[in-house]
Design a protein around this motif. Structure first.
Motif, mmCIF file in Angstrom:
data_model
loop_
_atom_site.group_PDB
_atom_site.id
_atom_site.type_symbol
_atom_site.label_atom_id
_atom_site.label_comp_id
_atom_site.label_asym_id
_atom_site.label_seq_id
_atom_site.Cartn_x
_atom_site.Cartn_y
_atom_site.Cartn_z
ATOM 1 N N ALA A 22 -76.971 -106.436 -17.587
ATOM 2 C CA ALA A 22 -76.139 -105.247 -17.782
ATOM 3 C C ALA A 22 -74.692 -105.603 -17.553
ATOM 4 N N GLU A 23 -73.830 -104.934 -18.265
ATOM 5 C CA GLU A 23 -72.396 -105.144 -18.131
ATOM 6 C C GLU A 23 -71.796 -103.755 -17.896
ATOM 7 N N THR A 24 -71.221 -103.512 -16.712
ATOM 8 C CA THR A 24 -70.719 -102.179 -16.388
ATOM 9 C C THR A 24 -69.231 -102.255 -16.104
ATOM 10 N N VAL A 25 -68.460 -101.510 -16.869
ATOM 11 C CA VAL A 25 -67.025 -101.498 -16.629
ATOM 12 C C VAL A 25 -66.689 -100.311 -15.712
ATOM 13 N N MET A 59 -68.141 -115.689 -8.147
ATOM 14 C CA MET A 59 -68.987 -116.330 -9.162
ATOM 15 C C MET A 59 -68.308 -116.231 -10.516
ATOM 16 N N GLU A 60 -68.562 -117.258 -11.331
ATOM 17 C CA GLU A 60 -67.942 -117.247 -12.661
ATOM 18 C C GLU A 60 -68.994 -117.443 -13.729
ATOM 19 N N LEU A 61 -68.714 -116.876 -14.884
ATOM 20 C CA LEU A 61 -69.661 -116.970 -15.997
ATOM 21 C C LEU A 61 -69.204 -118.012 -17.011
ATOM 22 N N TYR A 62 -70.182 -118.791 -17.524
ATOM 23 C CA TYR A 62 -69.911 -119.732 -18.608
ATOM 24 C C TYR A 62 -71.002 -119.557 -19.642
ATOM 25 N N ARG A 83 -64.864 -109.176 -23.779
ATOM 26 C CA ARG A 83 -66.192 -108.570 -23.756
ATOM 27 C C ARG A 83 -67.162 -109.571 -24.359
ATOM 28 N N SER A 84 -67.005 -110.862 -23.947
ATOM 29 C CA SER A 84 -67.771 -111.895 -24.630
ATOM 30 C C SER A 84 -69.179 -112.112 -24.074
#
Lengths: 286, 368
Positions: B315-318, B287-290, B346-347
């Motif tokens: 949530a954004e988890t690195v 999946m890709e984010l736009y 990190r957009s």
């Protein structure tokens, strides 16, 4: 941390109550018994003049030394009997019953007779084994026998039946416990590697349940070797064990002679326990 | 050439009526590493135990190298089992454990020692051969159990969650060792596990089981990229799953009616008809984010054939070099995306409205 070490007293005081108990009620009586066995016994009196007369009497009169052989013979028969009957029961409960609940129930069933008094258990055998007892009635009704068996009660057979029943649980308990602790996969692993039933018994079950077998043997041995009530009741006083000799001699206040029998019995029991413990070191187990 | 192991229509119904295994079919070539994978209670261990001879079959046949072994007891079968608990003989030392199978088979002591030495060397056990195994670590015990099973030279080695009792690091290392050993020995391994990472990392082919039935038998990468059933899609990988009904199909690409509109994916199964209820399975890494505005961007919509879901990053988890985004779609469902941490910079911090897209060929449609 020098405080943890302390002096000898602070390290060992916890041993005092136990040691005191053992000295007072085990070591002292033992020494006393050995001492009294060398006292001089007359018909009416006992004097602390040392003599070996009681010892000579014990080993010269057949009625006494045969009691020693009787004791050893009956012990061996009962020991073998309890194992022949008890080990298969233990294998069944310990290995074949998977559910813990059922295991507990079966073990409790095996122990229940033990909740009644020792005397009741012995006396209860009389209506079972007598001429008109339950066993004879059942066998006759089933047309297996035509006349009541008379060798069941007031004989050595009756006494041995009674003893095996009473002491069976001491084999079933510890052996079941040890067997139930064996990982079933260990038995399967042995099968997987080619071992048949006989080899599994010999290579896996026997060594892994040995502490249970030895514990059971010690229980049964100590109790049977010290027996006097069952022979008195079920053999109709036909079988004399060392225990019966002691009871009789104490009854007639022959303390010196009773002490001789006591010392002999203690030595026999000690030898048996030492012998059994050589099979396995129970302290290393568990 | 007969298969090394062949299970045909194998079923197992327990005395209480539970169906443990239902119509299990599998052919294994010599030297294959097969993993039986599934949640607990799926019948994988029962299957393994049937191969080893520890459970009777209710139906079907098991053949090893062409010979039906249904009626052979475990001690007669050319299989060795490695148990999860290792099941080492606690009253024997390491060498006695390893040599036990040979002693039972009455192998002369000289040959017995030689064969045990040989396998111990292969498994790096030489130093501890004559010690009691009380002081051994889990990994060493595991290798002793392996040596004990392998020294009798079985046709097939059966392993019942053998790594289950080890800690994570050790498990990783032993996975590699086991895989290497298996290729070196050329013996067929059948390995039971409930950990997909274990199965996917080690096996040549994985049998995914659920409720006593085989869901899919395939190479790990196929299982991952082409799950055949909804269960496999849920069990393997990190997939997002959207339920719907089949709307139409055009060759291998089909359209699914979902609560988020019409979405497209890849449909392998020819038996699925229009109107059937299906799952659309979207692997997290495809999946890709736009930005949200792309929803109106014709070029992007065309590129992804309309596969575009509006949502917002929760949530954004690195995790090291990877980043995992949890994106909430229309307040009703959360999808997980996984990508390299550099891909989006990190957009897309938490709270950003986004559009989630994927190529129709990368999503899978499976019947439910």
């Amino acid at each position: 941390m020098s405080g943890q070490r302390g002096n000898w007293f602070t390290r060992h005081w916890q041993l005092i109550p136990g040691s005191a108990w053992m000295i007072l009620f085990l070591i002292a009586p033992l020494i006393m018994m050995i001492y009294v066995s060398f006292w001089t016994q007359t018909s009416f009196d006992i004097k602390p003049d040392l003599t070996t007369k009681s010892w000579q009497t014990f080993f010269s009169q057949p009625v006494y030394y045969s009691a020693l052989w009787n004791t050893i013979r009956v012990w061996l028969i009962v020991l073998v009997g309890t194992f022949v009957l008890g080990v298969p029961v233990a294998i069944f409960i310990g290995l074949f019953v998977r559910s813990n609940t059922v295991q507990t129930i079966l073990l409790v069933l095996a122990v229940i007779p033990f909740w009644t008094s020792f005397l009741v258990r012995i006396v209860a055998w009389k209506p079972m084994l007598g001429q008109n007892g339950a066993l004879n009635i059942i066998l006759m009704k089933a047309h297996i026998i035509s006349e009541p068996l008379s060798f069941l009660l007031y004989t050595e057979v009756g006494m041995i039946i009674g003893m095996i029943q009473i002491y069976l649980v001491f084999v079933v308990g510890p052996v079941t416990f040890m067997l139930s602790r064996i990982d079933p996969n260990v038995i399967e692993a042995a099968r997987d590697l080619g071992a048949g039933t006989g080899r599994i018994f010999k290579d896996i079950l026997l060594p892994l349940s040995r502490p249970g077998l030895v514990t059971g043997a010690i229980f049964v041995s100590v109790l049977v070797l010290g027996e006097f009530a069952t022979p008195a009741s079920l053999s109709g006083r036909k079988v004399n064990l060392l225990g019966n000799v002691i009871v009789t001699q104490v009854g007639s206040l022959k303390w010196a002679f009773a002490s001789v029998a006591g010392v002999v019995l203690t030595v026999v029991i000690a030898l048996v326990i030492v012998g059994l413990l050589r099979i396995t070191d129970l302290r290393k187990e568990v | 050439m007969a298969y090394d192991l062949e299970l045909s229509h194998v079923s197992k119904v327990f005395d209480n009526g539970t169906v443990a295994v239902d119509d299990f079919n599998l052919q294994v070539d010599k030297g294959e590493f097969i993993a039986l994978l599934g949640p607990s209670g799926c019948g994988k261990t029962t299957t393994l135990r049937m191969i080893g001879g520890f459970e009777d079959l209710t139906k079907g046949t098991i053949a090893i190298r062409g010979r039906v072994v249904n009626d052979l007891s475990p001690e007669q079968r050319p299989t060795s089992m490695i148990f999860q608990s290792y099941a080492l003989f606690p009253h024997m030392n390491v060498r006695e454990n390893i040599e036990y199978g040979l002693r039972v088979k009455k192998v002369p002591s000289k040959e017995r020692h030689a064969r045990a030495d040989d396998i111990m060397e292969k498994l790096d056990l030489t130093g501890i051969a004559d010690g009691a195994f009380e002081g051994l670590s889990g990994g060493q015990r595991q290798r002793v159990a392996l040596a004990r099973g392998l020294v009798v030279e079985p046709d097939i080695l059966l392993l019942d969650e053998p790594l289950g009792a080890l800690d994570a690091d050790l498990r990783k290392r032993i996975q590699t060792e086991l895989r290497y050993l298996q290729k070196q020995l050329g013996i067929t391994f059948v390995f039971v596990t409930h950990a997909q990472s274990e199965a996917l990392a080690m096996a040549d082919r994985v049998v995914v089981m659920n409720n006593g039935r085989v869901e899919q038998i395939a190479e790990p990468e196929i299982l991952y990229t082409r799950p055949r059933t909804a269960f496999v899609a849920r069990f393997i990988g990190r997939n997002s799953i959207i339920e719907g009904t089949l709307d139409s199909r055009d060759g291998a690409v089909a359209t699914v009616d979902t609560e988020f509109g019409k979405l497209r994916g890849h449909l392998l199964d020819d038996g699925v008809v229009q109107g059937a209820s299906v799952d659309l399975v979207i692997p997290s890494e495809i999946m890709e984010l736009y930005p949200e505005a792309s929803y109106q961007d014709e070029a992007i919509l065309k590129q992804y054939s309309g596969n575009c879901l509006l949502g917002s990053v929760r949530a954004e988890t690195v995790v090291g070099s990877l980043v995992v985004y949890e994106v909430e779609i229309c307040d009703t469902m959360t999808v997980e995306l996984e990508s390299h941490v550099d891909k989006y910079g990190r957009s897309y911090p938490a709270g950003t409205p986004v559009c989630v897209s994927w190529m129709p060929a990368d999503g899978h449609i499976v019947a439910t």
